[in-house]
Design a protein around this motif. Sequence first.
Motif, mmCIF file in Angstrom:
data_model
loop_
_atom_site.group_PDB
_atom_site.id
_atom_site.type_symbol
_atom_site.label_atom_id
_atom_site.label_comp_id
_atom_site.label_asym_id
_atom_site.label_seq_id
_atom_site.Cartn_x
_atom_site.Cartn_y
_atom_site.Cartn_z
ATOM 1 N N TYR A 103 -11.882 2.938 2.978
ATOM 2 C CA TYR A 103 -11.006 2.014 3.716
ATOM 3 C C TYR A 103 -11.720 0.688 4.014
ATOM 4 O O TYR A 103 -11.148 -0.384 3.884
ATOM 5 C CB TYR A 103 -10.507 2.658 5.020
ATOM 6 C CG TYR A 103 -9.629 1.695 5.793
ATOM 7 C CD1 TYR A 103 -8.386 1.328 5.296
ATOM 8 C CD2 TYR A 103 -10.072 1.111 6.983
ATOM 9 C CE1 TYR A 103 -7.589 0.405 5.969
ATOM 10 C CE2 TYR A 103 -9.274 0.194 7.661
ATOM 11 C CZ TYR A 103 -8.036 -0.154 7.142
ATOM 12 O OH TYR A 103 -7.254 -1.076 7.799
ATOM 13 N N THR B 20 -8.836 0.887 11.658
ATOM 14 C CA THR B 20 -7.745 0.230 10.922
ATOM 15 C C THR B 20 -7.346 -1.100 11.538
ATOM 16 O O THR B 20 -7.423 -1.296 12.748
ATOM 17 C CB THR B 20 -6.481 1.121 10.875
ATOM 18 O OG1 THR B 20 -6.301 1.690 12.162
ATOM 19 C CG2 THR B 20 -6.594 2.169 9.840
ATOM 20 N N GLU B 21 -6.896 -1.993 10.651
ATOM 21 C CA GLU B 21 -6.367 -3.278 11.121
ATOM 22 C C GLU B 21 -5.037 -3.054 11.810
ATOM 23 O O GLU B 21 -4.733 -3.642 12.833
ATOM 24 C CB GLU B 21 -6.125 -4.188 9.907
ATOM 25 C CG GLU B 21 -7.300 -5.076 9.606
ATOM 26 C CD GLU B 21 -7.096 -5.853 8.323
ATOM 27 O OE1 GLU B 21 -5.943 -6.039 7.881
ATOM 28 O OE2 GLU B 21 -8.123 -6.277 7.774
ATOM 29 N N SER B 22 -4.192 -2.246 11.192
ATOM 30 C CA SER B 22 -2.889 -1.918 11.766
ATOM 31 C C SER B 22 -2.430 -0.617 11.117
ATOM 32 O O SER B 22 -2.963 -0.211 10.079
ATOM 33 C CB SER B 22 -1.879 -3.018 11.440
ATOM 34 O OG SER B 22 -1.662 -3.046 10.040
ATOM 35 N N GLU C 159 0.313 -0.132 9.593
ATOM 36 C CA GLU C 159 0.940 -0.450 8.295
ATOM 37 C C GLU C 159 -0.142 -0.566 7.216
ATOM 38 O O GLU C 159 0.021 -0.109 6.098
ATOM 39 C CB GLU C 159 1.722 -1.791 8.346
ATOM 40 C CG GLU C 159 2.986 -1.776 9.199
ATOM 41 C CD GLU C 159 2.700 -1.576 10.676
ATOM 42 O OE1 GLU C 159 1.746 -2.199 11.193
ATOM 43 O OE2 GLU C 159 3.403 -0.764 11.321
ATOM 44 N N HIS C 160 -1.251 -1.210 7.586
ATOM 45 C CA HIS C 160 -2.346 -1.396 6.637
ATOM 46 C C HIS C 160 -2.926 -0.040 6.227
ATOM 47 O O HIS C 160 -3.225 0.205 5.051
ATOM 48 C CB HIS C 160 -3.425 -2.282 7.273
ATOM 49 C CG HIS C 160 -4.373 -2.877 6.283
ATOM 50 N ND1 HIS C 160 -5.704 -2.573 6.279
ATOM 51 C CD2 HIS C 160 -4.171 -3.726 5.246
ATOM 52 C CE1 HIS C 160 -6.296 -3.229 5.282
ATOM 53 N NE2 HIS C 160 -5.391 -3.946 4.651
ATOM 54 N N GLU D 271 -0.511 1.652 3.876
ATOM 55 C CA GLU D 271 -0.577 1.000 2.561
ATOM 56 C C GLU D 271 -1.806 1.525 1.779
ATOM 57 O O GLU D 271 -1.725 1.861 0.603
ATOM 58 C CB GLU D 271 -0.736 -0.491 2.843
ATOM 59 C CG GLU D 271 -0.552 -1.440 1.705
ATOM 60 C CD GLU D 271 -0.850 -2.847 2.247
ATOM 61 O OE1 GLU D 271 -0.028 -3.366 3.019
ATOM 62 O OE2 GLU D 271 -1.933 -3.386 1.916
ATOM 63 N N TYR E 293 -11.634 -1.395 1.110
ATOM 64 C CA TYR E 293 -10.259 -1.889 0.937
ATOM 65 C C TYR E 293 -10.041 -3.099 1.853
ATOM 66 O O TYR E 293 -9.516 -4.138 1.450
ATOM 67 C CB TYR E 293 -9.312 -0.751 1.300
ATOM 68 C CG TYR E 293 -7.843 -1.026 1.107
ATOM 69 C CD1 TYR E 293 -7.294 -1.187 -0.164
ATOM 70 C CD2 TYR E 293 -6.986 -1.076 2.207
ATOM 71 C CE1 TYR E 293 -5.932 -1.398 -0.336
ATOM 72 C CE2 TYR E 293 -5.630 -1.277 2.041
ATOM 73 C CZ TYR E 293 -5.102 -1.442 0.768
ATOM 74 O OH TYR E 293 -3.756 -1.659 0.596
ATOM 75 N N LYS E 294 -10.499 -2.956 3.094
ATOM 76 C CA LYS E 294 -10.333 -4.037 4.074
ATOM 77 C C LYS E 294 -11.063 -5.295 3.614
ATOM 78 O O LYS E 294 -10.627 -6.414 3.844
ATOM 79 C CB LYS E 294 -10.929 -3.558 5.408
ATOM 80 C CG LYS E 294 -10.063 -3.891 6.561
ATOM 81 C CD LYS E 294 -10.297 -3.153 7.851
ATOM 82 C CE LYS E 294 -11.623 -3.129 8.506
ATOM 83 N NZ LYS E 294 -11.566 -2.561 9.865
ATOM 84 N N LYS F 177 -8.387 -3.156 -4.052
ATOM 85 C CA LYS F 177 -7.097 -3.776 -3.675
ATOM 86 C C LYS F 177 -5.961 -2.935 -4.247
ATOM 87 O O LYS F 177 -5.689 -1.861 -3.756
ATOM 88 C CB LYS F 177 -7.030 -5.193 -4.226
ATOM 89 C CG LYS F 177 -7.792 -6.214 -3.410
ATOM 90 C CD LYS F 177 -7.578 -7.578 -4.016
ATOM 91 C CE LYS F 177 -8.221 -8.660 -3.194
ATOM 92 N NZ LYS F 177 -8.266 -9.921 -3.945
#
Length: 494
Positions: free
Chosen positions: A28, A67-69, A71-72, A75, A31-32, A37
């Motif tokens: 993750y 996590t950022e959010s 939803e992120h 995803e 990914y961030k 991607k």
Amino acid sequence: MSKEKNGLFTIFGGTGDLAKRKLYPSLYRLYKKGYLKEKFAVIGTARREWTDDFYREVVVESIQNITESHEHAIEFASHFYYQSHNVTDIEHYDTLKKLSEKLDKQYQLEGNRLFYLAMSPNFFGVISQNLKDRDLITTTGFNRLIIEKPFGQDFESALVLNNQIRASFEENQIYRIDHYLGKEMVQNISAIRFGNYMIESMWNSRYIDNIQITLGESLGVEERGGYYDTSGALRDMLQNHILQIISLLAMEPPTRLKDKEIRTEKIKALKAVRLLEPDEVSDYMIRGQYGPSHNDISKNLNGYREEMNVALDSQTETFVAGKIMIDNFRWTGVPFYFRTGKRLTKKGTQIDIEFKNVPLNLFDNNDEPLPANVLTIYIQPTEGFSLELNTKKIGLGLATETLQLEHKYSAETTANSLEAYEKLILDCLNGDSTNFTHWDEVATSWKFVDIIRNQWDKEKVDFPNYASGSMGPIDSEQLLIKDGFKWHWCPNKK
Ligand code: NAD
């Protein structure tokens, strides 16, 4: 140039502890940061019957604190697929192959595959054989196998394991994880040495008196007693992490800071480590096991023998200290001391490099010798360096005091740096094997450790011999005292 990588990760042991605690959060983070991607997918596989949806929930939960959010996270988790099966079952691999090919097309992965074996080494042989026999290894992209420690129980078993894996993968496709090599400050050893002429020119037996390496843990074995009781500190820590750190400290400067060149020098250093004669083991190596402790600070702590899944008369060591000599031009006569253990006073990994004393003390120190200069490399949990220098005390007279020049990275800087597993996974995506262990290193290390293990297995010891919360058995202090030294880092004495 885009930093985005592509590839299919197949994680064997996808429901396990390592996957949840380390691998999913590391993927993750990549990914961030944009290393992963769109063009990546993960297949998690294990025996349990999970659906993709359930698996994705587990992945989201494992990253919830970073996590950022939401939803992120969702995803990110949409790239994860689950397939349940037993790795010893051949059909498993046919299903895996179909799924891999489908994901390869769907995510444009160009046949790039990373197989992460996050499960017991007993299965490494059968998995790698089936990956080859059932055609999961592609011809279009890269194929890399990442494996976890322990790599064998001794040289013989490591050799068998290696031969099994090598029947399917070339050495340059095998990435043996030693997570210490992913740590920022371990990688920094080369920068400190080869980026500073002042230091590298003194990096030898003319100026260095001794080197001390401590890898301390404050926790006990917790719920890992079953595994630990068959391993012990010697196999769990010396064979891999400690000898790896020693090889980085002791190696000659490589011609380039690239995997092949560094590896050549590390192997040369490991081969120069003096093998002990069986009757020397007790002079050079100390073992210990923690006992219970009942006091105000530690409250009631179990001894090792009271831990879950540990034999009541266990002879397994939870502590090991030792003196390692390296017989080459650079290091003859310089002891490399190490100690590592569970339930020590403080969690912390650091290297103390003690330089030789000045030949003559010209100062007024009440006949006390001047303290030696010490360069300390803090590896964890703090990351940074310090250097102790003697200076004149302000005021009349010529007395000295020791000052500590210190740089510790801020929590913010270290939080932004790549975490060990994250860095190692990225290295593997890049095909950079610098921070992984080569078979020759594994083999040489086992040969050193086997002599100690064989000798220890012949002699019963009176355990426990150190209290939880101490810095190990008294013999570990004696090991240095008899050479005229003492441990520089004494968190138990502050
Ligand atoms: P774990 O017991 O939590 O997980 C093992 C995984 O293997 C599970 O997903 C289980 O379902 C799967 N599995 C077992 N037998 C199977 C079979 N026959 N077919 C298919 N799947 C099967 O173990 P872990 O703690 O995640 O450790 C995995 C490996 O990583 C071990 O080699 C361990 O020594 C190493 N390791 C773990 C850690 C850690 O922090 N957990 C640290 C360093 C090294």
